[in-house]
Motif scaffolding. Sequence first.
Motif: not given
Length: 138
Positions: A57-61
């Motif tokens: 979903h294009g999120l950093a983690f």
Amino acid sequence: MPFNELDAKLSASPQLTPNDVAAAAMQGYRTIIDLRPDGEEPGQPSAATIEAVAREHGLAFVHIPVVPGEVSEAQVRIMNRALDEKPTPALGYCRTGSRVATLWALALAGEADTDTLINTARDAGYDIEKLRPRLQPA
């Protein structure tokens, strides 16, 4: 799943599911911060599972495994760095959200008023009063 805002950079949540990560992305969150050690509870999604969905979903983690009641200064520094370097707003999660509120408050200790930190966390649903001695300016 309700996401409880602590400030403009960070909200807290109980354990996320892959569907919650998708909902967080749709709500504009840009980073997921996982504070749960893998295997803390049977059936809990692993950090790798949540990271994979976040990245889809294009999120950093960021994974900062924190054992309840054992928050170290190193973990506080990692949280501070994540909030400074990763895209915000971020959504942090643990079993209940309390570890997120704890690391957030400790990361801001010395920069923000102690009562404000405690009251903001309380308004978001987290009791961090026991942290008062660690939040007080040195």
